[in-house]
Write a protein that holds these residues in place. Structure first.
Motif, PDB file in Angstrom:
ATOM      1  N   LYS A  93      -4.180   8.934   7.009  1.00 47.94           N
ATOM      2  CA  LYS A  93      -3.597   7.734   6.421  1.00 47.94           C
ATOM      3  C   LYS A  93      -4.315   6.479   6.910  1.00 47.94           C
ATOM      4  O   LYS A  93      -4.577   5.559   6.143  1.00 47.94           O
ATOM      5  CB  LYS A  93      -2.119   7.661   6.747  1.00 47.94           C
ATOM      6  CG  LYS A  93      -1.410   6.528   6.064  1.00 47.94           C
ATOM      7  CD  LYS A  93       0.076   6.624   6.264  1.00 47.94           C
ATOM      8  CE  LYS A  93       0.752   5.473   5.594  1.00 47.94           C
ATOM      9  NZ  LYS A  93       1.377   5.792   4.361  1.00 47.94           N
ATOM     10  N   THR A 127      -7.884   6.503   5.128  1.00 42.92           N
ATOM     11  CA  THR A 127      -7.829   6.249   3.690  1.00 42.92           C
ATOM     12  C   THR A 127      -7.282   4.872   3.373  1.00 42.92           C
ATOM     13  O   THR A 127      -7.709   4.253   2.407  1.00 42.92           O
ATOM     14  CB  THR A 127      -7.019   7.333   2.956  1.00 42.92           C
ATOM     15  OG1 THR A 127      -5.711   7.406   3.525  1.00 42.92           O
ATOM     16  CG2 THR A 127      -7.699   8.687   3.040  1.00 42.92           C
ATOM     17  N   SER A 128      -6.375   4.354   4.192  1.00 41.85           N
ATOM     18  CA  SER A 128      -5.853   3.014   3.910  1.00 41.85           C
ATOM     19  C   SER A 128      -6.922   1.951   4.172  1.00 41.85           C
ATOM     20  O   SER A 128      -7.008   0.969   3.433  1.00 41.85           O
ATOM     21  CB  SER A 128      -4.593   2.728   4.718  1.00 41.85           C
ATOM     22  OG  SER A 128      -4.868   2.695   6.090  1.00 41.85           O
ATOM     23  N   ALA A 139      -9.202   2.188   1.220  1.00 44.40           N
ATOM     24  CA  ALA A 139      -8.517   1.690   0.029  1.00 44.40           C
ATOM     25  C   ALA A 139      -8.467   0.167   0.017  1.00 44.40           C
ATOM     26  O   ALA A 139      -8.629  -0.461  -1.037  1.00 44.40           O
ATOM     27  CB  ALA A 139      -7.106   2.264  -0.045  1.00 44.40           C
ATOM     28  N   GLU A 140      -8.270  -0.451   1.187  1.00 45.48           N
ATOM     29  CA  GLU A 140      -8.280  -1.912   1.267  1.00 45.48           C
ATOM     30  C   GLU A 140      -9.643  -2.464   0.856  1.00 45.48           C
ATOM     31  O   GLU A 140      -9.735  -3.444   0.116  1.00 45.48           O
ATOM     32  CB  GLU A 140      -7.950  -2.373   2.686  1.00 45.48           C
ATOM     33  CG  GLU A 140      -6.502  -2.212   3.056  1.00 45.48           C
ATOM     34  CD  GLU A 140      -6.240  -2.592   4.499  1.00 45.48           C
ATOM     35  OE1 GLU A 140      -7.031  -3.366   5.077  1.00 45.48           O
ATOM     36  OE2 GLU A 140      -5.236  -2.114   5.049  1.00 45.48           O
ATOM     37  N   ASP A 184     -10.079  -2.165  -2.864  1.00 47.69           N
ATOM     38  CA  ASP A 184      -9.347  -3.213  -3.577  1.00 47.69           C
ATOM     39  C   ASP A 184     -10.109  -4.530  -3.548  1.00 47.69           C
ATOM     40  O   ASP A 184     -10.139  -5.263  -4.544  1.00 47.69           O
ATOM     41  CB  ASP A 184      -7.951  -3.399  -2.975  1.00 47.69           C
ATOM     42  CG  ASP A 184      -7.020  -2.249  -3.314  1.00 47.69           C
ATOM     43  OD1 ASP A 184      -7.286  -1.542  -4.313  1.00 47.69           O
ATOM     44  OD2 ASP A 184      -6.034  -2.057  -2.572  1.00 47.69           O
ATOM     45  N   ASN A 222      -8.547   8.202 -10.037  1.00 45.51           N
ATOM     46  CA  ASN A 222      -7.571   7.960  -8.993  1.00 45.51           C
ATOM     47  C   ASN A 222      -8.306   7.889  -7.660  1.00 45.51           C
ATOM     48  O   ASN A 222      -8.684   8.913  -7.089  1.00 45.51           O
ATOM     49  CB  ASN A 222      -6.521   9.070  -8.988  1.00 45.51           C
ATOM     50  CG  ASN A 222      -5.378   8.754  -8.058  1.00 45.51           C
ATOM     51  OD1 ASN A 222      -5.549   8.139  -7.002  1.00 45.51           O
ATOM     52  ND2 ASN A 222      -4.182   9.183  -8.451  1.00 45.51           N
ATOM     53  N   GLN A 229      -7.237   7.109  -4.705  1.00 46.00           N
ATOM     54  CA  GLN A 229      -6.505   7.712  -3.580  1.00 46.00           C
ATOM     55  C   GLN A 229      -6.757   9.214  -3.504  1.00 46.00           C
ATOM     56  O   GLN A 229      -6.944   9.761  -2.419  1.00 46.00           O
ATOM     57  CB  GLN A 229      -5.006   7.427  -3.704  1.00 46.00           C
ATOM     58  CG  GLN A 229      -4.642   5.981  -3.487  1.00 46.00           C
ATOM     59  CD  GLN A 229      -4.951   5.518  -2.072  1.00 46.00           C
ATOM     60  OE1 GLN A 229      -4.913   6.274  -1.118  1.00 46.00           O
ATOM     61  NE2 GLN A 229      -5.291   4.253  -1.949  1.00 46.00           N
ATOM     62  N   ASN A 230      -6.784   9.888  -4.646  1.00 44.38           N
ATOM     63  CA  ASN A 230      -7.074  11.326  -4.644  1.00 44.38           C
ATOM     64  C   ASN A 230      -8.498  11.594  -4.163  1.00 44.38           C
ATOM     65  O   ASN A 230      -8.747  12.538  -3.412  1.00 44.38           O
ATOM     66  CB  ASN A 230      -6.869  11.925  -6.035  1.00 44.38           C
ATOM     67  CG  ASN A 230      -5.407  12.072  -6.382  1.00 44.38           C
ATOM     68  OD1 ASN A 230      -4.545  11.960  -5.522  1.00 44.38           O
ATOM     69  ND2 ASN A 230      -5.131  12.307  -7.648  1.00 44.38           N
ATOM     70  N   LEU A 280     -10.237   9.704  -2.133  1.00 47.34           N
ATOM     71  CA  LEU A 280     -10.282   9.440  -0.690  1.00 47.34           C
ATOM     72  C   LEU A 280      -9.708  10.604   0.109  1.00 47.34           C
ATOM     73  O   LEU A 280     -10.248  10.995   1.145  1.00 47.34           O
ATOM     74  CB  LEU A 280      -9.512   8.164  -0.364  1.00 47.34           C
ATOM     75  CG  LEU A 280     -10.159   6.864  -0.808  1.00 47.34           C
ATOM     76  CD1 LEU A 280      -9.191   5.705  -0.601  1.00 47.34           C
ATOM     77  CD2 LEU A 280     -11.436   6.632  -0.036  1.00 47.34           C
ATOM     78  N   LYS A 281      -8.611  11.154  -0.370  1.00 45.65           N
ATOM     79  CA  LYS A 281      -8.002  12.290   0.328  1.00 45.65           C
ATOM     80  C   LYS A 281      -8.921  13.511   0.292  1.00 45.65           C
ATOM     81  O   LYS A 281      -9.060  14.223   1.281  1.00 45.65           O
ATOM     82  CB  LYS A 281      -6.640  12.613  -0.283  1.00 45.65           C
ATOM     83  CG  LYS A 281      -5.610  11.558   0.044  1.00 45.65           C
ATOM     84  CD  LYS A 281      -4.296  11.822  -0.650  1.00 45.65           C
ATOM     85  CE  LYS A 281      -3.341  10.665  -0.393  1.00 45.65           C
ATOM     86  NZ  LYS A 281      -2.097  10.794  -1.122  1.00 45.65           N
TER      87      LYS A 281
END
Length: 90
Positions: free
Chosen positions: A8, A11-12, A15-16, A19, A33, A35-36, A38-39
């Motif tokens: 988490k 990936t966060s 993700a930042e 964005d 997607n 997030q997918n 990144l995971k």
């Protein structure tokens, strides 16, 4: 030493940054997607090892800026105006 504690956190952080890039005009495909992705990348990174066989996620460090290469120089933020005579040339 930079050591993310879990998926988490990693990936966060990515993700930042993603964005921020979207705000600057990055276009991603429809139905993509992030997030997918990144995971999935994190799961793949769990299997990566360094030359000594240690897991990469436990031995990798946060990158450090040298301040001399073109990338580092381009990433510097302007904190104050400088007079042309104060600028050092390499």
């Amino acid at each position: 030493m930079y050591q993310p504690t879990n998926a988490k956190q990693i990936t966060s952080a990515v993700a930042e940054r993603l964005d921020m890039l979207k705000d600057e005009g990055l276009a991603l495909p429809a139905n993509y997607n992030a997030q997918n992705a990144l995971k999935a990348a994190y799961l793949r990174l769990q299997t990566v090892k360094d030359r000594q066989g240690r897991p990469a996620l436990t031995v990798c460090t946060e990158p450090k800026h040298c301040g001399k290469c073109e990338y580092c120089r381009s990433m510097k933020e302007l904190a104050a105006f400088q007079h042309v005579t104060d600028i050092e040339v390499d």
